[in-house]
Design a protein around this motif. Structure first.
Motif, short mmCIF file in Angstrom:
data_model
loop_
_atom_site.label_atom_id
_atom_site.label_comp_id
_atom_site.label_asym_id
_atom_site.label_seq_id
_atom_site.Cartn_x
_atom_site.Cartn_y
_atom_site.Cartn_z
N GLU A 3 -41.96 79.95 -73.67
CA GLU A 3 -43.38 79.99 -73.99
C GLU A 3 -44.21 79.12 -73.05
O GLU A 3 -45.38 79.38 -72.80
N ASN A 4 -43.62 78.07 -72.50
CA ASN A 4 -44.29 77.20 -71.55
C ASN A 4 -43.38 77.03 -70.34
O ASN A 4 -42.31 77.62 -70.25
N SER A 5 -43.85 76.20 -69.39
CA SER A 5 -42.99 75.92 -68.23
C SER A 5 -41.75 75.19 -68.69
O SER A 5 -41.76 74.44 -69.67
N ALA A 6 -40.67 75.42 -68.01
CA ALA A 6 -39.38 74.84 -68.40
C ALA A 6 -39.41 73.32 -68.27
O ALA A 6 -40.06 72.76 -67.38
N SER A 7 -38.69 72.67 -69.17
CA SER A 7 -38.55 71.22 -69.13
C SER A 7 -37.08 70.86 -69.07
O SER A 7 -36.23 71.57 -69.62
N TYR A 8 -36.79 69.74 -68.42
CA TYR A 8 -35.40 69.31 -68.23
C TYR A 8 -35.23 67.91 -68.82
O TYR A 8 -35.97 66.99 -68.47
N GLU A 9 -34.29 67.81 -69.74
CA GLU A 9 -34.04 66.52 -70.38
C GLU A 9 -33.53 65.52 -69.34
O GLU A 9 -32.63 65.82 -68.57
N THR A 10 -34.13 64.34 -69.34
CA THR A 10 -33.82 63.32 -68.34
C THR A 10 -33.65 61.98 -69.05
O THR A 10 -34.34 61.69 -70.03
N GLU A 11 -32.73 61.17 -68.54
CA GLU A 11 -32.49 59.84 -69.10
C GLU A 11 -32.75 58.78 -68.04
O GLU A 11 -32.32 58.94 -66.88
N ILE A 12 -33.44 57.72 -68.44
CA ILE A 12 -33.72 56.58 -67.56
C ILE A 12 -33.11 55.36 -68.20
O ILE A 12 -33.49 54.98 -69.32
N SER A 13 -32.13 54.76 -67.56
CA SER A 13 -31.47 53.57 -68.09
C SER A 13 -32.24 52.33 -67.67
O SER A 13 -32.58 52.17 -66.49
N LEU A 14 -32.50 51.44 -68.64
CA LEU A 14 -33.21 50.21 -68.34
C LEU A 14 -32.26 49.21 -67.73
O LEU A 14 -31.08 49.13 -68.11
#
Length: 545
Positions: free
Chosen positions: A422-433
């Motif tokens: 329904e919208n533009s594709a999104s990609y799950e991303t992880e940022i480690s602190l």
């Protein structure tokens, strides 16, 4: 941002600068920037853009906005939002239905791996485990004894067969030997009386043939006598009667001799032949019995071997062992332990309630990460290891360092496992602190910028400041002072000079430019639409008096 006013001059043919500007604008193009140009257009509209003013003398004067060049840092980044979560977390489940006896930790307690969190009631399991152990030990002992007995019975029989001492075979062999001996003796005796037996046979056969012949002659005489009687010839009948009498007497004598020969033969023949026949039959029966004994012995041996094999299988108590191990695991599971080290962040176990389901959540509060989603038009520029600055509204301007640790290989799916469309594709991303961030807590919503590219000590200008010259190369317009005008009395004369540049890194609003002619403090036309090399300009909103 400063504003300059452009000063127009007429050429010898009387063509104004405005007309020249309109003419040259047909051969120059601006750099399109998509959505970035829309944002900048709003800025230009608010600032007044490039516009023309009319001087008192009647000449039109173009005005431009300017940007002052200065070396600095140029950063291309994407802005995201996300939630904080632990790098390592564990949900502690139990499938035991036993009631919770004691809960030994609270939310906020720090625990080590293997530390006891709760204790379930395991008394019934302990009782079942004891019974299972006793049953297992009994079955194991019985299986061991049965196997020993079966092996002993099999070994004994195998040893007896190999040594020839197996009782049933010994008896069969003895009977066979006795029958063979009797048969041999009877056969020898039979052979010894062979001549006498043959003479008796010959005599008996001769008399048997003679009796048969006289019987035939007597029957013929009887037929002749009966015929004579039917004819009524008394003389002939008397003669036939006499012949019949003779033939009857001859037959009776032959029969008596035959009977006597038969009796004589029987006296000689029967004892020998019967003994021989009985001995031979007994020998054949003994041979068959011996074969049957061997076959029965082999079958018995095979049966004992299978019994040994079954005994060995009987020692396989895997099902009982599995049940014993299941009870041991269940009893061990009644002591709920921490699978990892960390902080208890949720407690669902309650004393007296069944201990099945989710009981605890343990998370590492020192190692945090941000889970977010990156749109498809940004994910291509993102790489694992890129730096990030993380902020939380709860902590004000305090920032924390992070690094991209994971980028999903596929876009986010819906509940059915299908790619969302329904919208533009999104990609799950992880940022480690990096490190142990103080003040941040699991579950907080945070803002973060991921640095895609960074350049130090470079010149940059707005996108719209860069245009394309007639030769197709990128140029910007520097504003330079070139003395006073004699007729206007203006204090300065600013001129737009086209400078060829190389472009480099781009951000949402700025673009890097390089040229040996660029210096700190140079003023660049922010929007060069309509400008010509050498055209007089003025800063916007500064009218010439």
């Amino acid at each position: 941002m400063m504003k300059l006013q452009m000063i127009g001059r007429s050429d010898p043919q009387g063509q104004s600068s405005l007309e020249k500007t309109k003419e040259i604008a047909r051969f120059t193009t601006r750099r399109g920037r998509g959505r970035k140009a829309v944002l900048l257009l709003a800025v230009l509209v608010a600032a007044g853009g490039i516009f023309w003013r009319v001087r008192a003398s009647g000449e039109s004067v173009p005005q431009v906005n300017v940007t002052e060049l200065s070396r600095g840092e140029l950063v291309r980044q994407i802005s995201l939002t996300g939630r904080l979560e632990s790098e390592e977390s564990a949900r502690v489940y139990s499938n035991q239905s036993e009631a919770v006896q004691a809960v030994l930790v609270r939310v906020g307690d720090r625990v080590e791996e293997g530390e006891i969190l709760a204790q379930l009631d395991g008394q019934e399991l302990e009782r079942d485990l004891g019974l299972q152990r006793a049953a297992f030990a009994k079955s194991a002992r019985e299986a061991e004894l049965n196997l020993e007995a079966s092996r002993e019975e099999y070994d004994n029989m195998l040893r007896d067969l190999e040594s020839g001492s197996y009782t049933e075979l010994v008896k069969a062999n003895q009977n066979l030997n006795r029958a063979m001996k009797k048969y041999t003796e009877a056969r020898s005796d039979f052979e010894d009386h062979r001549d006498e037996l043959d003479h008796a046979d010959e005599e008996y056969d001769y008399l048997d043939r003679k009796m048969t012949r006289t019987k035939i002659e007597m029957d013929r005489a009887q037929d002749a006598y009966d015929a004579a009687v039917r004819e009524g010839d008394s003389e002939k009948a008397e003669a036939a009667r006499q012949v019949l009498s003779e033939k009857e007497a001859a037959y009776n004598e032959a029969r008596d001799n035959w009977e006597k020969a038969y009796d004589d033969k029987s006296e000689v023949y029967n004892p020998i032949t019967i003994t021989y026949r009985d001995a031979r039959l007994s020998y054949l029966e003994a041979m068959e019995d011996q074969k049957l004994a061997e076959r029965d012995a082999q079958r018995t041996l095979d049966s004992l071997k299978r019994k040994v094999e079954l005994g060995e299988l009987g020692q396989d108590l895997s099902s009982q062992q599995a049940e014993l191990e299941r009870l041991q695991r269940s009893l061990a599971d009644c002591t709920v332990k921490a699978p990892v080290s960390g902080v208890v962040t949720a407690v669902y176990a309650k004393e007296g309630m069944p201990g099945n389901g989710l009981l605890f959540v343990i998370e590492d509060t020192d190692r945090l990460r941000v889970r977010t989603e990156v749109k498809e038009y940004d994910v291509a520029s993102l790489q694992v290891g890129m730096g990030s600055i993380v902020k939380s509204d709860a902590l004000g301007d305090q920032s924390f360092e992070g690094r991209v640790s994971r980028i999903a290989p596929a876009s986010v799916k819906d509940a059915n496992g299908e790619t969302k469309t329904e919208n533009s594709a999104s990609y799950e991303t992880e940022i480690s602190l990096v490190g142990a961030p103080q003040g941040l807590r699991i579950g907080m919503k945070v803002r973060l910028n991921v640095v895609l590219e960074r350049r130090e000590g470079v010149f940059s200008v707005p996108y719209e400041a860069v245009t394309t010259g007639p030769d197709g190369k990128s140029v910007i317009y520097l504003l330079q002072q070139e003395g006073k005008t004699s007729d206007s009395g203006d204090p300065s004369h600013l001129v737009a000079r086209a400078v060829e540049v190389e472009t480099g890194m781009e951000t949402d609003f700025l673009i890097e430019v390089r040229s040996p002619q660029l210096q700190e403090g140079d003023q660049v036309a922010s929007d060069p639409t309509g400008l010509l090399d050498g055209m007089a300009v003025t800063i916007a909103d500064q009218m010439v008096g």
